[in-house]
Each structure stands twice: as C-alpha cells, then as structure tokens.
Motif scaffolding. Structure first.
Motif, PDB file in Angstrom:
ATOM      1  N   PHE A   1       0.823  -1.215   0.000  1.00  0.00           N
ATOM      2  CA  PHE A   1       0.000   0.000   0.000  1.00  0.00           C
ATOM      3  C   PHE A   1       0.854   1.261   0.000  1.00  0.00           C
ATOM      4  CE2 PHE A   1      -3.420  -2.900   1.396  1.00  0.00           C
ATOM      5  CZ  PHE A   1      -4.358  -2.569   0.434  1.00  0.00           C
ATOM      6  N   LEU A   2       1.967   1.217   0.701  1.00  0.00           N
ATOM      7  CA  LEU A   2       2.856   2.377   0.736  1.00  0.00           C
ATOM      8  C   LEU A   2       3.493   2.633  -0.636  1.00  0.00           C
ATOM      9  CD1 LEU A   2       3.988   4.599   2.490  1.00  0.00           C
ATOM     10  CD2 LEU A   2       5.761   3.013   3.250  1.00  0.00           C
ATOM     11  N   THR A   3       3.946   1.569  -1.306  1.00  0.00           N
ATOM     12  CA  THR A   3       4.528   1.762  -2.642  1.00  0.00           C
ATOM     13  C   THR A   3       3.474   2.256  -3.631  1.00  0.00           C
ATOM     14  OG1 THR A   3       4.267  -0.587  -3.197  1.00  0.00           O
ATOM     15  CG2 THR A   3       6.409   0.098  -2.345  1.00  0.00           C
ATOM     16  N   CYS A   4       2.247   1.777  -3.493  1.00  0.00           N
ATOM     17  CA  CYS A   4       1.177   2.285  -4.360  1.00  0.00           C
ATOM     18  C   CYS A   4       0.962   3.776  -4.126  1.00  0.00           C
ATOM     19  CB  CYS A   4      -0.125   1.517  -4.105  1.00  0.00           C
ATOM     20  SG  CYS A   4      -0.149  -0.152  -4.774  1.00  0.00           S
ATOM     21  N   ARG A   5       0.927   4.176  -2.857  1.00  0.00           N
ATOM     22  CA  ARG A   5       0.704   5.582  -2.540  1.00  0.00           C
ATOM     23  C   ARG A   5       1.844   6.460  -3.061  1.00  0.00           C
ATOM     24  NH1 ARG A   5       1.139   7.945   3.298  1.00  0.00           N
ATOM     25  NH2 ARG A   5       3.251   7.819   2.571  1.00  0.00           N
ATOM     26  N   LEU A   6       3.090   6.011  -2.852  1.00  0.00           N
ATOM     27  CA  LEU A   6       4.241   6.807  -3.271  1.00  0.00           C
ATOM     28  C   LEU A   6       4.355   6.944  -4.790  1.00  0.00           C
ATOM     29  CD1 LEU A   6       6.937   5.565  -0.759  1.00  0.00           C
ATOM     30  CD2 LEU A   6       5.945   7.858  -0.875  1.00  0.00           C
TER      31      LEU A   6
END
Length: 153
Positions: A135-140
């Motif tokens: 989820f963090l890589t998607c957001r970034l």
C-alpha cells in the motif's frame, strides 16, 4: 603402392567439442544473515532508491533491506506477489535472485553494484510485512492498489 599412414592434419571432432557447453549460472541470491530464520522462504521487492528513506520511516516494522545504486530491496515472505499487482516502478524478485540468469557473462551497467545489506531487524524475523509495503509503494507511486481474491499464482 603402399603409402605410409600419416596423421590427419584435421582430426575428427565430435559435435560436443566444436562448441563449448554453456555454463549455467544461477543469479546470485540476496544473503539473509544466518541468525534470522527464513522458514517462509523469501522474495524481494525492489523500490526506486528515492523512495527508500520514506518507506523505511513510514513502516511500523522493517525486515532486512538491501540497497544498490538504483533500488532498495525489501525482503518479504515467498509468494507475496500472488494475487496482487505491484506498482510498475517496483521490481519483484522471486527467491530474491539478483542478476542475469542466462549462461552468458554480462558486464554490470556502469554505476550499478550488487545490493548490500543496509538494515537488519532487531527481532528474529527478516521479513518486511508485504501488505503495508504494498500500500505504501502504491501511494508513493500514485498507483491504485489492485488485487484478485481468486488468484492462485
């Protein structure tokens, strides 16, 4: 007339001797410190280097992290790619295998190096939890999370 037998200047060579047999080289695997158990197997998720510090600071728990000149590699349990689509800017390495698996020896691209361990966890697990990392890589990267509940591989 009898001719004495002389050595053939071009002796017979079998097909196996005409071409060298290619040597298969397994791509190198990121080495987990021996004191950390990898009972779940392990893969690696490569994120762009510029996101590395942000991810490290945002995750509640971080396992082993390796870095090279272009990526930060996060160790996750094997199969963390099943049923989800990692963002296009990430690289998923099954078995945490790095490098060219072909039999040809290739020169590394200028400015790249083999990943080195830059973070080791304080507890006994080498894994970064894959769902928060996902989820963090998607957001970034500005990607929408995508997964399939019925995926088997």
């Amino acid at each position: 007339m009898f001719r004495p037998h002389s050595r053939d200047p071009h002796p017979y060579r079998s097909a196996a001797t005409l071409r060298p047999t290619p040597v298969r080289r397994e791509p190198s695997r990121l080495p987990i410190p021996p004191q950390l158990p990898t009972s779940l197997g392990y893969d690696a998720v490569g994120t762009p280097r510029e996101h590395g510090e942000s991810i490290l600071d945002a995750l509640p728990r971080v396992g082993c992290v390796f870095a090279d000149d272009r990526h930060w590699w996060w160790i996750v349990p094997s199969g963390s790619h099943i049923g989800i689509t990692w963002p296009p800017s990430t690289t998923y390495a099954i078995g945490a295998r790095m490098g060219d698996p072909s039999w040809t020896v290739t020169r590394p691209r200028p400015g790249t190096s083999h990943p080195r361990l830059i973070h080791s966890p304080m507890d006994g697990s080498p894994y970064t939890p894959p769902i928060p990392l996902y989820f963090l890589t998607c957001r970034l990267t500005g990607s929408s999370p995508r997964w399939s509940l019925g995926a088997t591989e």
